[in-house]
Design a protein around this motif. Structure first.
Motif, PDB file in Angstrom:
ATOM      1  N   TRP A   1      -0.183   4.734  -1.793  1.00 49.35           N
ATOM      2  CA  TRP A   1      -1.178   5.599  -0.826  1.00 49.35           C
ATOM      3  C   TRP A   1      -0.661   6.379   0.345  1.00 49.35           C
ATOM      4  CZ3 TRP A   1      -5.158   5.854  -3.874  1.00 49.35           C
ATOM      5  CH2 TRP A   1      -5.435   4.812  -4.463  1.00 49.35           C
TER       6      TRP A   1
ATOM      7  N   MET B   1      -1.686   9.941   1.153  1.00 48.44           N
ATOM      8  CA  MET B   1      -3.171   9.971   1.189  1.00 48.44           C
ATOM      9  C   MET B   1      -3.581  10.973   2.495  1.00 48.44           C
ATOM     10  SD  MET B   1      -6.153   9.667   0.070  1.00 48.44           S
ATOM     11  CE  MET B   1      -6.007   8.253  -1.130  1.00 48.44           C
TER      12      MET B   1
ATOM     13  N   LEU C   1      -2.131  13.521  -4.717  1.00 50.01           N
ATOM     14  CA  LEU C   1      -2.556  11.982  -4.533  1.00 50.01           C
ATOM     15  C   LEU C   1      -1.948  11.139  -5.623  1.00 50.01           C
ATOM     16  CD1 LEU C   1      -4.534   9.656  -4.127  1.00 50.01           C
ATOM     17  CD2 LEU C   1      -6.202  10.660  -5.662  1.00 50.01           C
TER      18      LEU C   1
ATOM     19  N   LEU D   1       0.695  -1.272  -0.054  1.00 55.54           N
ATOM     20  CA  LEU D   1      -0.199   0.015   0.018  1.00 55.54           C
ATOM     21  C   LEU D   1       0.957   1.366  -0.130  1.00 55.54           C
ATOM     22  CD1 LEU D   1      -2.769  -0.813   2.688  1.00 55.54           C
ATOM     23  CD2 LEU D   1      -3.093  -1.085   0.191  1.00 55.54           C
TER      24      LEU D   1
ATOM     25  N   MET E   1       1.535   7.915  -6.272  1.00 55.85           N
ATOM     26  CA  MET E   1       1.201   6.842  -7.298  1.00 55.85           C
ATOM     27  C   MET E   1       1.937   6.946  -8.466  1.00 55.85           C
ATOM     28  SD  MET E   1      -2.921   7.551  -6.942  1.00 55.85           S
ATOM     29  CE  MET E   1      -3.539   5.896  -8.172  1.00 55.85           C
TER      30      MET E   1
ATOM     31  N   CYS F   1      -5.977   9.926   8.065  1.00 56.98           N
ATOM     32  CA  CYS F   1      -6.574  10.597   6.677  1.00 56.98           C
ATOM     33  C   CYS F   1      -7.683  11.585   7.468  1.00 56.98           C
ATOM     34  CB  CYS F   1      -7.290   9.583   5.828  1.00 56.98           C
ATOM     35  SG  CYS F   1      -6.043   8.623   4.961  1.00 56.98           S
TER      36      CYS F   1
END
Length: 409
Positions: free
Chosen positions: A61, A64, A369, A58, A373, A120
């Motif tokens: 992320w 995030m 974001l 993960l 990625m 978050c």
């Protein structure tokens, strides 16, 4: 103000800022410095803190919570701006400080519980505090004579210089104070927002007047469809989008490229210095050379930052690239903000400023974001090629406007 006023008009009302204006702008600059320190600390620490509680699959992320912070900004700009139109700048800004304390508390709790969703949520709540900080630059305009618009914006923005020292310093000193690591960083954010809440009480903001909200107003669509407004908004969006895209990815890229994690705060320090040291004189440069010339110079510097990043991945490549990125952001963003303040009337400022920041931080949230990625899937070089493409869009927008409006410089 409806877009017809020249930004570069020489001061005619007074040759220097009144003493009261200097005092108020200085205090607002302190608030900018402290709040921006929190923002810098979160940028430098959040993604690395997330890596301590999520599985390796993960990792993409990891940004995030920062992205949620940008989303919080985007969702908060309209309510924050309209609240200030009704209750005044002081009440609005202090409400933002309270949200900063609450959001940082959730971030610290999420780390304690090893709960990614709670972290978050903390980022989302912190977004309201950041949305208020972004309105400091507009409040600065109201604290100074009209002829010192660019300088007031620049002086308050220069508070980020102090942030560039405090934020990265805290990012290096606080993570290992206790377990879980990085929780002390979030607790520090709570304390700083409490200090800002107190300092705001000493600033003499203009009293809210009925005519400020009841004066003649045009529809929002008419305001934002002005060519000058669209150029200002596009410049601010791309300045913040590219800056966020590169800065959010840099701590992760530094580790990914085999450098020690302690290099991340150093690089962020250089970046933040690049962002805010020029603010001491950006306003004067805008007045002398023109807002569009300074915005174009900012674009050129952003391109130079991309070029340096593509030349190598040593610590000095990261520092030079992020430093150049910061200076480019300053020239483009301060120029865009100065231009924006000429496009609306007093009664329109709430919705005009809010829509601009809504678009800016919608772009910033998306960039943040995408940063982790794109970095995880395509790498640091590809990320910089995307940043270059965005900067070229800003150059095209400003170029077309200047060709169609040669009288405005």
């Amino acid at each position: 103000m409806d877009g017809s006023i020249k930004v570069e008009a020489a001061p005619t009302e007074t040759t220097r800022l009144p003493r009261r204006a200097v005092r108020n702008i200085a205090l607002l600059g302190i608030c900018q410095a402290l709040t921006q320190s929190c923002n810098t600390l979160m940028f430098a620490s959040s993604a690395l803190a997330v890596l301590t509680i999520i599985p390796p699959d993960l990792r993409m992320w990891a940004n995030m919570p920062v992205t949620m912070q940008h989303l919080g900004v985007m969702l908060s700009v309209f309510p924050a701006s309209l609240l200030m139109m009704r209750r005044g700048r002081k009440f609005g800004f202090r409400t933002g400080s309270l949200f900063g304390m609450i959001g940082a508390s959730f971030a610290a709790l999420g780390l304690q519980l090893a709960s990614f969703p709670v972290m978050c949520l903390g980022g989302l709540l912190l977004g309201y505090a950041v949305a208020n900080m972004q309105l400091y630059r507009f409040a600065a305009v109201e604290l100074a004579p009209a002829s010192f618009r660019a300088q007031a914006i620049s002086y308050v923005t220069s508070g980020g210089v102090i942030a560039g020292i405090i934020g990265p310093g805290l990012a290096r000193w606080t993570p290992d104070l206790w377990v879980p690591v990085f929780q002390a960083s979030f607790v520090t954010v709570i304390v700083i927002h409490a200090i800002v809440f107190i300092v705001l009480g000493f600033i003499e903001f203009p009293v809210v007047k009925a005519e400020d909200s009841a004066g003649p107003q045009r529809p929002l669509l008419q305001i934002v469809s002005q060519p000058a407004y669209m150029v200002a908004a596009a410049g601010a969006m791309i300045a913040f989008g590219v800056m966020s895209f590169v800065m959010a990815a840099s701590p992760l890229a530094i580790v990914q490229c085999g450098l020690d994690k302690s290099e991340a705060p150093v690089t962020i320090f250089v970046h933040v210095m690049g962002m805010f040291v020029p603010a001491f004189f950006t306003g004067h440069l805008i007045q002398r050379f023109g807002v569009f010339n300074m915005m174009t110079t900012g674009i050129a510097l952003l391109i130079a930052g991309v070029a340096i990043a593509l030349l190598g991945t040593t610590e000095w490549h990261f520092r030079a690239a992020l430093g150049m990125n910061g200076v480019g952001w300053n020239f483009l963003f301060v120029g865009a903000t100065t231009l924006l303040t000429t496009t609306y009337r007093p009664a329109e400022r709430g919705k005009a400023q809010a829509f601009n920041d809504f678009m800016v931080f919608g772009t910033t949230a998306t960039s943040s974001l995408m940063a982790s990625m794109v970095l995880e899937l395509k790498g640091w070089a590809f990320l910089n090629y995307l940043a270059f493409a965005l900067v070229c869009v800003a150059l095209a927008v400003i170029g077309i406007y200047r060709l169609r409006n040669p009288a405005r410089v």
